[in-house]
Design a protein around this motif. Structure first.
Motif, mmCIF file in Angstrom:
data_model
loop_
_atom_site.group_PDB
_atom_site.id
_atom_site.type_symbol
_atom_site.label_atom_id
_atom_site.label_comp_id
_atom_site.label_asym_id
_atom_site.label_seq_id
_atom_site.Cartn_x
_atom_site.Cartn_y
_atom_site.Cartn_z
ATOM 1 N N ILE A 1 10.461 4.875 -6.892
ATOM 2 C CA ILE A 1 10.522 4.007 -8.059
ATOM 3 C C ILE A 1 9.316 4.338 -8.932
ATOM 4 O O ILE A 1 8.162 4.250 -8.474
ATOM 5 N N ARG A 2 9.582 4.727 -10.168
ATOM 6 C CA ARG A 2 8.499 4.976 -11.119
ATOM 7 C C ARG A 2 8.059 3.633 -11.695
ATOM 8 O O ARG A 2 8.875 2.861 -12.187
ATOM 9 N N SER B 1 17.917 -3.423 -11.644
ATOM 10 C CA SER B 1 16.470 -3.509 -11.831
ATOM 11 C C SER B 1 15.834 -4.053 -10.562
ATOM 12 O O SER B 1 16.519 -4.498 -9.632
ATOM 13 N N ASP C 1 14.407 4.251 -13.772
ATOM 14 C CA ASP C 1 13.204 4.740 -13.102
ATOM 15 C C ASP C 1 13.366 4.773 -11.587
ATOM 16 O O ASP C 1 12.375 4.818 -10.854
ATOM 17 N N ASN D 1 16.758 0.566 -13.510
ATOM 18 C CA ASN D 1 17.242 1.632 -12.641
ATOM 19 C C ASN D 1 17.123 3.027 -13.242
ATOM 20 O O ASN D 1 17.331 4.022 -12.548
ATOM 21 N N THR E 1 1.545 5.510 -10.360
ATOM 22 C CA THR E 1 2.819 5.246 -11.038
ATOM 23 C C THR E 1 4.025 5.419 -10.124
ATOM 24 O O THR E 1 5.148 5.560 -10.608
ATOM 25 N N TRP E 2 3.816 5.355 -8.786
ATOM 26 C CA TRP E 2 4.940 5.615 -7.877
ATOM 27 C C TRP E 2 4.938 4.701 -6.660
ATOM 28 O O TRP E 2 3.892 4.463 -6.042
ATOM 29 N N HIS F 1 9.065 15.516 -7.458
ATOM 30 C CA HIS F 1 9.366 14.421 -8.380
ATOM 31 C C HIS F 1 8.137 13.686 -8.903
ATOM 32 O O HIS F 1 8.180 13.105 -9.990
ATOM 33 N N THR F 2 7.045 13.719 -8.123
ATOM 34 C CA THR F 2 5.871 12.923 -8.494
ATOM 35 C C THR F 2 4.627 13.761 -8.775
ATOM 36 O O THR F 2 3.687 13.257 -9.396
ATOM 37 N N VAL G 1 11.180 -3.215 -13.225
ATOM 38 C CA VAL G 1 11.515 -1.812 -13.455
ATOM 39 C C VAL G 1 13.034 -1.666 -13.473
ATOM 40 O O VAL G 1 13.722 -2.176 -12.579
#
Length: 258
Positions: A119-120, A84, A107, A105, A70-71, A253-254, A103
């Motif tokens: 970016i998620r 985006s 995320d 912003n 997811t990253w 963060h991840t 995606v």
């Protein structure tokens, strides 16, 4: 006095002694195709399945690296004020991806003091065309990778001023000690890792945010940031964010760490 278009101000006695830096996203582009990549090569399918294309709503193009389901990791200056981004997964031909995700912003996670960002993304499953690249382990956090060979990939210009190529390009380049980079630019900072530009081998316009991955161990050690304003093929080193410097920030963060 020269103005330095870079993530850090250069504290030097005489700015005229050094190269100017420019984000590789912001290099000028040619209006027509005029040549071939200099000593790089077209990537075979599946060569760098961790590389993604990023088409931002502001109209610019960057690269990024999948570091988890997811990253995506990229450069902060790529995100800018975009609302985006379209993420192109598994694309060897630039916009002919295996699939895409848009995606917003909300995320985007920007680093407050360095040219690196996250970016998620919606969850993606891994296979031979779409896969993650591993970060260095915490045991390697003080490894400067000096003189290691690495590969950088992206859809950036194939020569100074060129339009973007359609096919993914890669180049094998050697990491240098920061002292060598300082000779060109002044003090680049411990958060930067540089590569030597020999025979014009370098990143170029449109490669911002893309990966620098070691040949030995296939670890993501750099995120493409800048080249000299004199051009990608000028002989000056190329600069990347040093991933080992940001392992704590990425983990916080991840949750990703090794």
């Amino acid at each position: 006095m020269k103005v330095f278009l870079a993530i850090l101000a250069l504290a030097v006695a005489s700015a005229a002694a050094f190269e100017e830096k420019v984000f590789v996203k912001d290099l000028p582009k040619a209006t027509k195709m005029e040549g071939r990549i200099t000593n790089g090569y077209a990537a075979p399918e599946g060569k760098a399945p961790y590389t993604v294309g990023l088409g931002f709503s502001g109209g610019w193009w960057c690269g990024g690296s999948i570091i988890g389901n997811t990253w995506v990791l990229t450069a902060e200056h790529c995100i800018g004020d975009a609302a985006s981004v379209i993420v192109y997964f598994g694309a060897t031909w630039r916009t002919n991806a295996q699939y895409t995700h848009t995606v917003g912003n909300g995320d985007f996670i920007k680093h407050s003091n360095a040219d690196i960002a996250l970016i998620r993304i919606p969850h993606v499953d891994f296979w031979h065309m779409v896969n993650k690249v591993e970060l260095p382990s915490y045991n390697d956090r003080y490894n400067d990778y000096n003189e290691w060979w690495a590969v950088a990939c992206g859809w950036g210009g194939t020569y100074d001023g060129s339009p973007f190529p359609d096919w993914l390009q890669c180049v094998d380049i050697q990491i240098v000690h920061n002292e060598e980079c300082n000779w060109a630019y002044g003090s680049v900072g411990d958060n930067v890792i540089c590569t030597r530009t020999v025979d014009g081998k370098s990143i170029c316009g449109g490669d911002s945010g893309g990966p620098l991955v070691t040949h030995d161990g296939n670890k993501l050690v750099g995120v493409s940031n800048f080249v000299s304003t004199n051009g990608c093929q000028s002989g000056a080193p190329a600069g990347f964010q040093r991933v080992t410097y940001h392992l704590d920030w990425i983990r916080d963060h991840t949750g990703i760490s090794y």
